[in-house]
Design an enzyme around this catalytic site. Sequence first.
Site, PDB file in Angstrom:
ATOM      1  N   THR A 101     -13.053  -1.018   4.802  1.00 47.35           N
ATOM      2  CA  THR A 101     -14.811  -0.706   4.621  1.00 47.35           C
ATOM      3  C   THR A 101     -15.383  -1.752   5.266  1.00 47.35           C
ATOM      4  O   THR A 101     -15.323  -2.792   4.477  1.00 47.35           O
ATOM      5  CB  THR A 101     -14.573  -0.613   3.147  1.00 47.35           C
ATOM      6  OG1 THR A 101     -13.488  -0.082   2.395  1.00 47.35           O
ATOM      7  CG2 THR A 101     -15.926   0.410   2.908  1.00 47.35           C
ATOM      8  N   GLU A 205      -6.961  11.809  -7.092  1.00 46.05           N
ATOM      9  CA  GLU A 205      -6.297  10.678  -7.624  1.00 46.05           C
ATOM     10  C   GLU A 205      -6.219  10.315  -9.001  1.00 46.05           C
ATOM     11  O   GLU A 205      -5.321   9.872  -9.746  1.00 46.05           O
ATOM     12  CB  GLU A 205      -6.897   9.297  -6.819  1.00 46.05           C
ATOM     13  CG  GLU A 205      -6.151   8.120  -7.111  1.00 46.05           C
ATOM     14  CD  GLU A 205      -6.818   6.937  -6.344  1.00 46.05           C
ATOM     15  OE1 GLU A 205      -7.940   7.098  -5.761  1.00 46.05           O
ATOM     16  OE2 GLU A 205      -6.228   5.890  -6.423  1.00 46.05           O
ATOM     17  N   ASP A 288      -1.790  -0.777  -1.147  1.00 43.81           N
ATOM     18  CA  ASP A 288      -2.231  -2.054  -1.345  1.00 43.81           C
ATOM     19  C   ASP A 288      -0.895  -2.823  -1.561  1.00 43.81           C
ATOM     20  O   ASP A 288      -0.748  -3.190  -2.663  1.00 43.81           O
ATOM     21  CB  ASP A 288      -3.183  -2.165  -2.358  1.00 43.81           C
ATOM     22  CG  ASP A 288      -4.456  -1.053  -2.304  1.00 43.81           C
ATOM     23  OD1 ASP A 288      -5.334  -1.385  -1.149  1.00 43.81           O
ATOM     24  OD2 ASP A 288      -4.338  -0.153  -2.909  1.00 43.81           O
TER      25      ASP A 288
HETATM   26  C1  LIG Z   1      -5.567   2.078  -5.934  1.00 40.90           C
HETATM   27  N1  LIG Z   1      -5.947   3.154  -5.394  1.00 40.90           N
HETATM   28  C2  LIG Z   1      -7.350   3.239  -4.562  1.00 40.90           C
HETATM   29  N2  LIG Z   1      -7.993   4.202  -4.631  1.00 40.90           N
HETATM   30  C3  LIG Z   1      -9.171   4.331  -3.759  1.00 40.90           C
HETATM   31  N3  LIG Z   1      -9.699   3.415  -3.181  1.00 40.90           N
HETATM   32  C4  LIG Z   1      -8.964   2.227  -3.011  1.00 40.90           C
HETATM   33  C5  LIG Z   1      -7.551   2.128  -3.656  1.00 40.90           C
HETATM   34  N4  LIG Z   1      -7.000   0.938  -3.274  1.00 40.90           N
HETATM   35  C6  LIG Z   1      -7.926   0.424  -2.328  1.00 40.90           C
HETATM   36  N5  LIG Z   1      -8.957   1.305  -2.375  1.00 40.90           N
HETATM   37  C7  LIG Z   1     -10.124   1.062  -1.323  1.00 40.90           C
HETATM   38  O1  LIG Z   1      -9.860  -0.060  -0.374  1.00 40.90           O
HETATM   39  C8  LIG Z   1     -10.892  -1.193  -0.675  1.00 40.90           C
HETATM   40  C9  LIG Z   1     -10.015  -2.434  -0.489  1.00 40.90           C
HETATM   41  O2  LIG Z   1      -9.895  -2.310   0.938  1.00 40.90           O
HETATM   42  P1  LIG Z   1     -10.953  -2.643   2.125  1.00 40.90           P
HETATM   43  O3  LIG Z   1     -11.790  -3.710   1.559  1.00 40.90           O
HETATM   44  O4  LIG Z   1     -11.724  -1.568   2.476  1.00 40.90           O
HETATM   45  O5  LIG Z   1      -9.919  -3.172   3.205  1.00 40.90           O
HETATM   46  C10 LIG Z   1     -11.152  -1.015  -2.236  1.00 40.90           C
HETATM   47  O6  LIG Z   1     -12.579  -1.624  -2.219  1.00 40.90           O
HETATM   48  C11 LIG Z   1     -11.386   0.686  -2.396  1.00 40.90           C
HETATM   49  O7  LIG Z   1     -12.528   0.777  -1.617  1.00 40.90           O
HETATM   50 ZN   LIG Z   2      -5.654   4.035  -1.136  1.00 43.37          ZN
END
Ligand SMILES: CNc1ncnc2c1ncn2[C@@H]1O[C@H](COP(=O)(O)O)[C@@H](O)[C@H]1O
Ligand SMILES: [Zn+2]
Length: 348
Positions: A101, A205, A288
Amino acid sequence: MEKEADLFYRQLPKVELHAHLNGSVSFSTIKKLVARKPHLNIEHGMTAIRSGQRRTLDECFQVFKVIHQLVDTEEDILMVAKDVIREFAADGVKYLELRSTPRKEKTTGMTKRRYVETVIEAIRQCKNEGVDIEVRFLVAVDRRNGAEVAMETVKLAEDFMLSTDGLVVGLDLSGDPTVGHGRDLLPALQKAKNCGLKLSLHLSEVPSQADESELLLNIPPDRIGHGTYLHPEVGGSQSLVDTVRKHNTPLELCLTSNVKGQTVSSYSQHHFLYWYQMGHPSVICTDDKGVFCTDLSQEYQLAASTFNLSQEDMWTLSQKAIDCTFAPDLKQQLHQKWLELRPTLFQL
Ligand SMILES: CNc1ncnc2c1ncn2[C@@H]1O[C@H](COP(=O)(O)O)[C@@H](O)[C@H]1O
Ligand SMILES: [Zn+2]
């Protein structure tokens, strides 16, 4: 036996389709970031959920805030992206779709455009250094930021799709699923689809989002993130499942993420089984890997041991994932690679 299985899953060529950049930061990269910013007083316990630990999804989103504090300059983003790409490659991932993001300029000192350019630069540098992995990028929309920001992000993603020789392939919708409603984002998502961006949407989710999921599924997206609560046994509905089946929309399934984030009660209860048994395209992913302390080999191994699948089954699963990527130009090449690697794996 364990060791042999470890080696098999590490050597198994894999496709990773659901990886959030800042959620994928490893312990060793966190250490480098902490050393750059000692004044923040951040310890590793604040950026990762270790084995056996659980957090609510809400607490997971607090963890991302801490990581975002650590990763807040161009230099950080370049380092993080390069480290993450190298780590996926070292884990046997041959094709990776990263998503991230672009954040507000105020929080990173760089424009959203520069943010995306920096990730693209990391992808190019890894390629030039000969890292054995193909990488593509999805620009992410954080649902918390509303319709206007979503529309701006789609325009940015479209510009990059047209100017990066196919490195930017699509758009992700993610962020705290309990905030906002997908209906407000529909115009942006539809615009993205119409201009040729591939769509991967986090949906269902968490429970009780059947209305939103129905709207989003009818766009239709090109892949679904999680889809944990789509099927009737968990409060979804047969009609949602039918829509997914009608469009043959692949699911990105992240076992450890869902168990540690407590949206699924245990590995054996994971909805992987529901979709896999139906023969529906299902791709195992990490979500993640840094935050949830896992990697893709481990996720494949966990799926195999939980659902009693053979190495041959897992091979097929990883091979079929190639057809779910957003890079049609690479499919043939990837299939070829899998065929070439197969003999070394099954001689083990
Ligand atoms: C665990 N389940 C999940 N559900 C929804 N969104 C998620 C997530 N895990 C991660 N993110 C999304 O990814 C961002 C971090 O990476 P970036 O800064 O974008 O690279 C989080 O802030 C969220 O918006
Ligand atoms: Zn995800």
